[in-house]
Design a protein around this motif. Structure first.
Motif, mmCIF file in Angstrom:
data_model
loop_
_atom_site.group_PDB
_atom_site.id
_atom_site.type_symbol
_atom_site.label_atom_id
_atom_site.label_comp_id
_atom_site.label_asym_id
_atom_site.label_seq_id
_atom_site.Cartn_x
_atom_site.Cartn_y
_atom_site.Cartn_z
ATOM 1 N N THR A 124 0.844 -1.197 0.000
ATOM 2 C CA THR A 124 0.000 0.000 0.000
ATOM 3 C C THR A 124 0.875 1.241 0.000
ATOM 4 O OG1 THR A 124 -1.797 -1.110 1.176
ATOM 5 C CG2 THR A 124 -1.762 1.294 1.266
ATOM 6 N N LEU A 125 0.535 2.176 -0.878
ATOM 7 C CA LEU A 125 1.258 3.440 -0.966
ATOM 8 C C LEU A 125 0.475 4.509 -0.213
ATOM 9 C CD1 LEU A 125 3.393 5.410 -2.125
ATOM 10 C CD2 LEU A 125 1.955 5.592 -4.171
ATOM 11 N N PHE A 126 1.138 5.169 0.736
ATOM 12 C CA PHE A 126 0.540 6.277 1.471
ATOM 13 C C PHE A 126 1.187 7.574 0.999
ATOM 14 C CE2 PHE A 126 -0.052 2.626 4.231
ATOM 15 C CZ PHE A 126 -1.350 2.793 4.685
ATOM 16 N N VAL A 127 0.355 8.537 0.612
ATOM 17 C CA VAL A 127 0.829 9.854 0.193
ATOM 18 C C VAL A 127 0.288 10.888 1.169
ATOM 19 C CG1 VAL A 127 0.839 11.576 -1.644
ATOM 20 C CG2 VAL A 127 0.890 9.151 -2.223
ATOM 21 N N PHE A 128 1.183 11.662 1.766
ATOM 22 C CA PHE A 128 0.822 12.652 2.777
ATOM 23 C C PHE A 128 1.100 14.060 2.262
ATOM 24 C CE2 PHE A 128 2.159 8.761 4.883
ATOM 25 C CZ PHE A 128 1.165 8.541 5.817
ATOM 26 N N ALA A 129 0.301 15.015 2.713
ATOM 27 C CA ALA A 129 0.536 16.416 2.370
ATOM 28 C C ALA A 129 -0.123 17.296 3.423
ATOM 29 C CB ALA A 129 -0.024 16.754 0.987
ATOM 30 N N ARG A 130 0.463 18.451 3.643
ATOM 31 C CA ARG A 130 -0.169 19.456 4.498
ATOM 32 C C ARG A 130 -1.368 20.048 3.763
ATOM 33 N NH1 ARG A 130 2.481 24.865 4.159
ATOM 34 N NH2 ARG A 130 1.047 24.769 2.400
ATOM 35 N N ASN A 131 -2.475 20.240 4.474
ATOM 36 C CA ASN A 131 -3.666 20.797 3.851
ATOM 37 C C ASN A 131 -3.828 22.282 4.170
ATOM 38 O OD1 ASN A 131 -4.922 20.943 6.466
ATOM 39 N ND2 ASN A 131 -5.483 18.781 6.282
#
Length: 507
Positions: free
Chosen positions: A287-294
């Motif tokens: 599983t690929l998790f992509v994170f970013a500040r919103n």
């Protein structure tokens, strides 16, 4: 050194006073020029003159007096003409997407503490530089100074887009590839054959108009994945900024089309522009998790299962964070994410409570210098610089405190690889930027950073952070790139002997 031998650096700013901090950001000797979108008053021009004089005292050569654009044919068009004359190899620009300092709810617009002309100038310069690179084939590297960054902060800590640390990677077939962002898109260098000395590049990969940042990661099969931010125009005016992803399945082969992952705050021309730069990681299940500040300055993520299906963006409540994230993979194959707090040097951690469990936030006792977070070579470890001493530190899961490992003379993050055999011992190898951008390597017994790190400066000045890879043959390879876009690399002399490297080769 003659002016012709110096790297060509061009500063582009809205007006003269806005160029002062950008000029100060160029610490190394360079052939330096300044372009301003509009004129300034006497005080602003004098401030820039002083900054240029200080740059000359550092070894820079000012190649022309600051130039002010006429505005007669459009900023982008005039900048393109100037670039064709000056042939810049590096651009220093303002922040194209400054973070808001407030929000006017009645008008539905964010509030900023910098004039809108600064972002507009940066976007015009990026568009002109993209066209210049496409038409000439000459690489242009771009650094944007983050709006609101401390004027006294080190240049390496004020960049708008995070430093690309793991830009050298091994592909599915064992050949190495290097990826770096440029004004025109992603640059790629490819090893001709596994373990060989010949490389091709830099090759400008086809793709959309990307912002000048890049995340590079490798999955369990050896396929390389790239993540970036893409700006696209809206029908109602303005532009959206979205996270995009592409993959390389064969070294030297074409990328897949860039796939948009959207934004944590879609549909709003202002909110979507504040998406943070993505960080990503694969867990043991694929599983690929992509994170970013919103837009709310908290953390959002999107996941792609091993079957290829994407879940929608989800928001994690909790601490307000800066646009500085890093993922680590634990010994059990889980993915965790660390972020620096928005208004301090504190580090916050999110982890999952078992397979299928929810995300838990921890307020760690760690404190990191801006721009220094990176994943350590060993599972679950985090590397960062102490905000007071600048010394790199290693934090290990379950540890009461981080372990300092020396190397305070450098700047930016530290990265590395594990499982390096040397004279009967197993080491974790590290690489960082040293004084003047040199390539500095070190090693400590795997799992024992407290035993000490022996640092060795190998020279090979790099305009980007040096990179390191440990391939399936046991070879450790280092790579640097200069502002002219020339890749240099060296490999360890023996896979089991002393931790020593051969001479540098330049493509």
């Amino acid at each position: 050194m003659t002016t012709a031998a110096l790297p060509r650096v061009t500063v582009v700013a809205a007006q003269h006073r806005d160029a002062v901090l950008l000029v100060a950001q160029q610490q190394d000797a360079a052939a330096l020029g300044v372009l301003c979108a509009r004129s300034d008053d006497k005080e602003g021009r004098a401030a820039l003159d002083r900054a240029l004089a200080e740059a000359e005292s550092r070894g820079c050569r000012v190649v022309h007096a600051p130039r002010t654009l006429t505005g007669e044919s459009g900023t982008k068009e005039e900048l393109l003409r100037q670039f064709l004359e000056l042939r810049p190899q590096r651009l220093l620009l303002p922040d194209p997407d400054p973070v808001r300092v407030g929000y006017d709810r009645s008008a539905g617009v964010p509030l900023h503490d910098v004039p809108p002309e600064q972002a507009a100038t940066a976007l015009d310069a990026l568009a002109a530089a993209r066209e210049y690179q496409h038409s000439t084939g000459e690489p242009v590297f771009v650094d944007c100074r983050r709006a609101g960054a401390d004027a006294s902060a080190d240049a390496a800590t004020v960049v708008r887009y995070p430093c690309t640390t793991r830009w050298l990677t091994e592909g599915f077939d064992g050949r190495l590839s290097a990826f770096l962002p440029s004004a025109g898109g992603v640059l790629r260098w490819t090893q001709d054959e596994q373990g060989g000395r010949a490389w091709k590049g830099p090759e400008l990969l086809a793709g959309p108009s990307l912002m000048p940042g890049l995340s590079v990661l490798r999955d369990q099969h050896g396929f390389v994945h790239l993540l970036a931010l893409r700006r696209t125009p809206r029908k109602d005016g303005g532009e959206d900024v979205a996270v995009v992803k592409a993959a390389q399945y064969r070294a030297g082969g074409p990328l897949t089309p860039w796939h948009s992952l959207g934004s944590p705050n879609p549909g709003d021309r202002y909110k979507s522009r504040e998406v943070g730069f993505p960080a990503a990681g694969f867990d043991a299940s694929g599983t690929l998790f992509v994170f970013a500040r919103n837009f709310g300055h908290s953390l959002s993520f999107r996941a792609q299962g091993a079957d290829g299906r994407w879940a929608p963006w989800q928001h994690l409540r909790g601490a307000r964070i800066a646009d500085e994230l890093v993922t680590v993979t634990t010994a059990r194959g889980g993915v965790e994410v660390y972020a620096r707090a928005r208004d301090s040097t504190a580090v916050v951690r999110w982890h999952k409570s078992g397979a299928g469990g929810g995300w838990t936030e921890d307020r760690t006792a760690l404190s990191a210098a801006p721009g220094s977070l990176s994943a350590g070579p060993e599972p679950g470890t985090l590397l960062f610089r102490d905000p007071h001493t600048n010394e790199p530190c290693v934090w290990q899961p379950g540890a009461v405190s981080a372990v300092p490992i020396g190397g305070a003379d450098g700047v930016g993050p530290v990265t590395g690889v594990l499982g390096v055999q040397a004279e009967g011992w197993t080491y974790s190898a590290l690489v960082r930027s040293g004084p003047g951008g040199s390539c500095v390597v070190g090693a400590h017994v795997q799992g024992r950073p407290d035993a000490g790190v022996w640092w060795n400066d190998l020279g090979a000045h790099s305009s980007r952070m040096p990179a390191m890879v440990h391939d399936r043959m046991g070879t450790v390879t280092l790579a640097t790139v200069d502002v002219r876009g020339r890749l240099s690399w060296t490999s360890r002399l023996s896979p089991n002997g002393p931790f020593e490297f051969g001479s540098w080769h330049t493509t």
